[in-house]
Design a protein around this motif. Structure first.
Motif, PDB file in Angstrom:
ATOM      1  N   SER A 281     -25.678  17.855   0.285  1.00  0.00           N
ATOM      2  CA  SER A 281     -25.450  17.628   2.034  1.00  0.00           C
ATOM      3  C   SER A 281     -23.829  17.681   2.124  1.00  0.00           C
ATOM      4  CB  SER A 281     -26.086  16.286   2.926  1.00  0.00           C
ATOM      5  OG  SER A 281     -27.172  17.016   2.716  1.00  0.00           O
ATOM      6  N   THR A 282     -23.053  19.003   3.396  1.00  0.00           N
ATOM      7  CA  THR A 282     -21.702  17.854   3.456  1.00  0.00           C
ATOM      8  C   THR A 282     -21.693  16.675   3.986  1.00  0.00           C
ATOM      9  OG1 THR A 282     -22.158  18.289   6.166  1.00  0.00           O
ATOM     10  CG2 THR A 282     -22.351  20.253   4.828  1.00  0.00           C
ATOM     11  N   PRO A 283     -20.872  15.883   3.851  1.00  0.00           N
ATOM     12  CA  PRO A 283     -20.404  14.668   4.228  1.00  0.00           C
ATOM     13  C   PRO A 283     -20.407  14.844   5.959  1.00  0.00           C
ATOM     14  CG  PRO A 283     -18.214  15.401   2.666  1.00  0.00           C
ATOM     15  CD  PRO A 283     -19.210  16.827   3.057  1.00  0.00           C
ATOM     16  N   GLU A 284     -20.235  15.285   6.699  1.00  0.00           N
ATOM     17  CA  GLU A 284     -20.653  15.328   7.667  1.00  0.00           C
ATOM     18  C   GLU A 284     -21.407  15.105   8.152  1.00  0.00           C
ATOM     19  OE1 GLU A 284     -16.943  17.299   7.532  1.00  0.00           O
ATOM     20  OE2 GLU A 284     -18.858  17.654   6.425  1.00  0.00           O
ATOM     21  N   ALA A 285     -22.568  15.948   6.882  1.00  0.00           N
ATOM     22  CA  ALA A 285     -23.472  15.752   8.087  1.00  0.00           C
ATOM     23  C   ALA A 285     -24.678  14.121   6.773  1.00  0.00           C
ATOM     24  CB  ALA A 285     -25.273  16.747   6.882  1.00  0.00           C
ATOM     25  N   ILE A 286     -24.123  13.767   6.293  1.00  0.00           N
ATOM     26  CA  ILE A 286     -24.324  12.215   5.583  1.00  0.00           C
ATOM     27  C   ILE A 286     -23.940  11.398   6.819  1.00  0.00           C
ATOM     28  CG2 ILE A 286     -23.473  10.470   3.472  1.00  0.00           C
ATOM     29  CD1 ILE A 286     -23.470  13.258   1.395  1.00  0.00           C
ATOM     30  N   GLU A 287     -22.628  11.888   6.949  1.00  0.00           N
ATOM     31  CA  GLU A 287     -22.626  10.373   7.920  1.00  0.00           C
ATOM     32  C   GLU A 287     -23.118  10.560   8.725  1.00  0.00           C
ATOM     33  OE1 GLU A 287     -19.901   7.728  10.076  1.00  0.00           O
ATOM     34  OE2 GLU A 287     -20.070   8.039   7.735  1.00  0.00           O
ATOM     35  N   ALA A 288     -23.211  11.476   9.748  1.00  0.00           N
ATOM     36  CA  ALA A 288     -24.791  11.628  10.718  1.00  0.00           C
ATOM     37  C   ALA A 288     -25.813  11.031  10.656  1.00  0.00           C
ATOM     38  CB  ALA A 288     -24.876  12.882  11.257  1.00  0.00           C
ATOM     39  N   GLN A 289     -26.579  10.698   9.283  1.00  0.00           N
ATOM     40  CA  GLN A 289     -27.224  10.255   8.913  1.00  0.00           C
ATOM     41  C   GLN A 289     -26.894   9.147   9.334  1.00  0.00           C
ATOM     42  OE1 GLN A 289     -29.046  11.550   5.674  1.00  0.00           O
ATOM     43  NE2 GLN A 289     -30.697  10.694   5.806  1.00  0.00           N
ATOM     44  N   ILE A 290     -26.368   8.212   8.434  1.00  0.00           N
ATOM     45  CA  ILE A 290     -26.195   7.205   8.656  1.00  0.00           C
ATOM     46  C   ILE A 290     -26.011   6.818  10.082  1.00  0.00           C
ATOM     47  CG2 ILE A 290     -24.373   5.374   8.042  1.00  0.00           C
ATOM     48  CD1 ILE A 290     -23.704   6.927   5.736  1.00  0.00           C
ATOM     49  N   GLU A 291     -25.009   7.128  10.809  1.00  0.00           N
ATOM     50  CA  GLU A 291     -24.581   6.315  12.313  1.00  0.00           C
ATOM     51  C   GLU A 291     -26.103   6.852  12.892  1.00  0.00           C
ATOM     52  OE1 GLU A 291     -22.841   4.820  15.167  1.00  0.00           O
ATOM     53  OE2 GLU A 291     -22.066   5.842  13.263  1.00  0.00           O
ATOM     54  N   ARG A 292     -27.430   7.983  12.640  1.00  0.00           N
ATOM     55  CA  ARG A 292     -28.090   7.405  13.634  1.00  0.00           C
ATOM     56  C   ARG A 292     -29.343   6.618  13.007  1.00  0.00           C
ATOM     57  NH1 ARG A 292     -28.376  13.514  12.344  1.00  0.00           N
ATOM     58  NH2 ARG A 292     -29.755  13.008  10.699  1.00  0.00           N
ATOM     59  N   GLN A 293     -28.890   6.493  11.475  1.00  0.00           N
ATOM     60  CA  GLN A 293     -30.265   4.949  11.275  1.00  0.00           C
ATOM     61  C   GLN A 293     -29.369   3.983  11.704  1.00  0.00           C
ATOM     62  OE1 GLN A 293     -33.398   5.040  10.685  1.00  0.00           O
ATOM     63  NE2 GLN A 293     -32.804   5.310   8.039  1.00  0.00           N
ATOM     64  N   ARG A 294     -28.292   4.073  11.756  1.00  0.00           N
ATOM     65  CA  ARG A 294     -27.617   2.374  12.085  1.00  0.00           C
ATOM     66  C   ARG A 294     -27.619   1.911  14.380  1.00  0.00           C
ATOM     67  NH1 ARG A 294     -22.584   0.524  14.473  1.00  0.00           N
ATOM     68  NH2 ARG A 294     -21.432   2.201  15.045  1.00  0.00           N
ATOM     69  N   GLN A 295     -28.029   3.156  14.782  1.00  0.00           N
ATOM     70  CA  GLN A 295     -27.726   3.044  16.018  1.00  0.00           C
ATOM     71  C   GLN A 295     -29.239   2.889  16.138  1.00  0.00           C
ATOM     72  OE1 GLN A 295     -25.738   2.779  18.783  1.00  0.00           O
ATOM     73  NE2 GLN A 295     -23.882   3.513  17.607  1.00  0.00           N
ATOM     74  N   HIS A 296     -30.025   3.454  15.610  1.00  0.00           N
ATOM     75  CA  HIS A 296     -31.209   3.439  15.026  1.00  0.00           C
ATOM     76  C   HIS A 296     -32.599   1.822  15.030  1.00  0.00           C
ATOM     77  CE1 HIS A 296     -36.093   3.981  15.757  1.00  0.00           C
ATOM     78  NE2 HIS A 296     -36.189   3.421  14.684  1.00  0.00           N
TER      79      HIS A 296
END
Length: 665
Positions: A281-296
């Protein structure tokens, strides 16, 4: 590193303020201004600064990386793991890490079988012979880590014993440990662990609480209603790949949400983000996944997004050990450490600074009033003696007779003052009785009896509510009596000021509202144990006994704090009256002595006036110096300071360069 640096600065700040308070006390004593009220207030402040503890509680279900996070934040300086953090279940029992100077470095373990007895954890702490003790060598990290691994030990017991210990529940079979071929199930070997070690942060007042799993929290009322409410920060750890699981949500809703509402910091950590570091995965995709988990996770737990931190404790620890700055930033551990430092230590500093400023302001006002009284009385003596210029011996004798008459009238007023004091003390005794241990036992007796009844306790919640209603009424009555005492003192002081020229000022009104708020908080934190989810636990005599003792222990501590506050408040008022009575008697003695010396030609009139004017100048200088001392002790130094003695041997401060202890990581 932010938390460690700021904690060390916080400790230096406490040392500096303690030295400032000692200097205040020494100065007051040297100038005969240290009455019992001032002495008690200074001693109380010094004790508060010296005993200040910062407690950080880490709570998580098993296998969330909680112990690894503790290692990464606090113990990386050892170059290895200190708390056990291998795969699977590690810390099996609640563990406290702190420092007691009168104990050698050791690990103390309380056997799990003590749950079968009625004693509370607090009572077991007073029975050291019941704990298994293992000495620790803090200079040998490997030995230290091996010894602490004992907190992960387990026992295999029959299901009946597991049920009695609180680890087997018929109503939640999915949470029960799986029986082995022999029918036995695994339970923790230890009920509680205490680690005493001279780690730099622990010596400075840090207390770390490691609380594992839903079962450990739910079966020990003292944890949820005792230790966790005292924590200045509650750090709740989740797994980054799973987010908020069902058991995570149960811990949060049942045990942490009420505590977190009132803690100085409530932080949630999404740990193990390194499992999301996917090379495909790209760094951007990893960051987006982490951010989704954090907000959820924030949304599910009802928090703001900035209260949830995504980190990798394992990579953070590795980065610190290897001194890899890039990996440390990738682990995001510094963000969490900065939040702990800013939220926890910042809040502690503000609370202590506020208490310090308030107490010093009251002390400053009272001492300035005493110095003004001295100045005024000296000025009166100067004018009195100046009026004798050119007068004959008869006039001087008449002045002495008049002063002696005033003194006699003043002494006769002492009986009236004593009568007023006796009424004041009688009301105070009633006030202290309302805050006494017998009163608390009486108020909770009905609840304790209801909890001891065998079987299902369907009506206990109603009794619990009525008990706390009575406790609130009791504190409200205490507040009413305190207001009555305040009005009585205010009236007494006004009359004395008018009749005898005093400048007495009644102390500020005693406000017990924070103790009333604490009653509400205790009620909320215990109420969860009386719900439907705990009906089966409430049928267990041992659990109910522990719950009753946990309630009584918290209330007893609360009432002791309120009683101490009332005592300090009362001492302050009495000391103000005693101080002005003492000054007035001394003034009469000085006036008579001055006239006597003039009569006996032991000193000329002009010499005596010069002496008084010189003393008046000294009092003016004392007023200036006192204001300087109070300003110094109240200054809100943001940075730490090193204490060095000045030419007079009094500790002062110098700004140090930031430094870290090598053992503190």
């Amino acid at each position: 590193m932010a938390f460690i640096q700021q904690f060390e600065q916080h400790n230096r700040w406490r040392q500096l303020r303690t030295q400032d308070l000692m200097r205040l006390g020494q100065w007051l004593e040297a100038h005969d201004l240290l009455d019992e009220g001032s002495r008690a207030r200074l001693a109380n402040l010094q004790a508060q600064l010296a005993s200040d503890r910062v407690m950080v509680a880490f709570v998580a279900e098993f296998s969330r990386g909680k112990s690894e996070l503790i290692n990464a934040i606090f113990f990386a300086g050892y170059g290895r793991r200190i708390m056990p953090a291998s795969a699977g279940r590690t810390t099996m029992c609640p563990t406290e890490l702190g420092y007691e100077a009168d104990l050698p470095p050791c690990l103390r373990l309380l056997p799990i079988e003590t749950r079968m007895q009625a004693q509370s954890l607090l009572e077991w702490r007073s029975a050291p012979e019941q704990w298994q003790r293992i000495d620790l060598d803090v200079n040998q990290p490997e030995q230290l880590a091996q010894a602490i691994e004992r907190v992960a030990q387990t026992l295999r017991v029959p299901v009946e014993q597991a049920r009695a210990l609180g680890f087997w529940h018929e109503d939640n079979p999915q949470d029960n440990p799986a029986p082995g071929p022999d029918g036995l199930v695994e339970v923790p070997r230890w009920r509680h662990a205490l680690i005493n070690m001279a780690h730099p942060l622990l010596k400075q007042g840090l207390v770390i609480v490691d609380t594992p799993g839903l079962n450990a929290i739910g079966t020990e009322p003292e944890l949820t209603v005792g230790l966790l409410p005292q924590a200045h920060a509650v750090v709740f750890i989740l797994a980054a790949d799973a987010g908020v699981s069902k058991s995570d949500l149960a811990i949060w809703r049942e045990h942490l949400a009420p505590v977190a509402e009132r803690s100085e910091a409530r932080l949630v950590v999404l740990n193990k983000i390194d499992v999301l570091w996917d090379e495909l995965s790209t760094p951007e995709a990893i960051e987006a996944q982490i951010e989704r988990q954090r907000q959820h996770s924030a949304e599910v737990l009802g928090l703001q997004g900035q209260q949830v931190f995504a980190v990798s404790a394992q990579k953070g620890l590795l980065a610190k050990v290897r001194q890899d700055a890039q990996l440390l930033q990738q682990s995001r551990l510094p963000e969490l450490e900065r939040a702990l430092a800013d939220d926890v230590l910042g809040q502690r500093r503000r609370l202590l600074q506020s208490a310090l400023e308030q107490a010093v302001h009251q002390l400053r006002t009272e001492v300035e009033r005493q110095l003004q009284v001295r100045d005024h009385e000296i000025e009166e003596q100067v004018q009195e003696l100046q009026s004798l210029r050119g007068k004959n011996a008869t006039v001087i004798r008449q002045m002495r007779t008049r002063i002696e008459l005033e003194q006699t009238e003043f002494d006769q007023s002492a009986a009236r003052i004593q009568a007023l004091r006796s009424v004041h003390l009688k009301t105070l005794r009633r006030l202290f009785a309302l805050l006494g241990s017998n009163q608390i036992k009486s108020e909770v007796a009905e609840l304790a009896l209801a909890l001891k009844q065998p079987g299902v306790k369907l009506g206990v919640k109603k009794i619990y509510t009525s008990t706390f209603a009575r406790l609130r009424q009791n504190l409200a009555e205490t507040q009413g009596l305190a207001d009555e005492v305040h009005e009585m003192l205010s009236g007494m002081f006004r009359n004395l000021n008018a009749e005898y020229g005093f400048t007495l000022q009644a102390p500020l009104r005693l406000d017990l509202s924070r103790h009333l708020q604490a009653i509400d908080e205790i009620e909320i934190t215990h109420l969860q144990y009386l719900g439907v989810t705990n009906l089966l636990r409430l049928t267990q005599a041992g659990f109910c006994e522990r719950l009753a003792k946990a309630v009584l222990s918290r209330l007893r501590h609360l009432y002791e704090e309120a009683s101490n506050e009332v005592e300090l408040w009362s001492k302050t008022a009495a000391a103000r009256l005693d101080g002005q009575l003492r000054e007035r008697r001394r003034n009469f003695a000085r006036r008579i002595e001055a006239v006597h010396r003039i009569q006996e030609a032991a000193g000329s009139l002009d010499e005596r006036i010069d002496e008084l004017q010189a003393r008046q100048a000294e009092v003016g200088a004392e007023q200036t110096r006192w204001q300087q001392l109070c300003t110094e002790v109240s200054r809100p130094d943001a940075a730490g300071a090193t204490l060095v003695p000045d030419a007079a041997g009094v500790a002062r401060s110098e700004r140090p360069e930031p430094a870290l202890s090598s053992a503190s990581g």
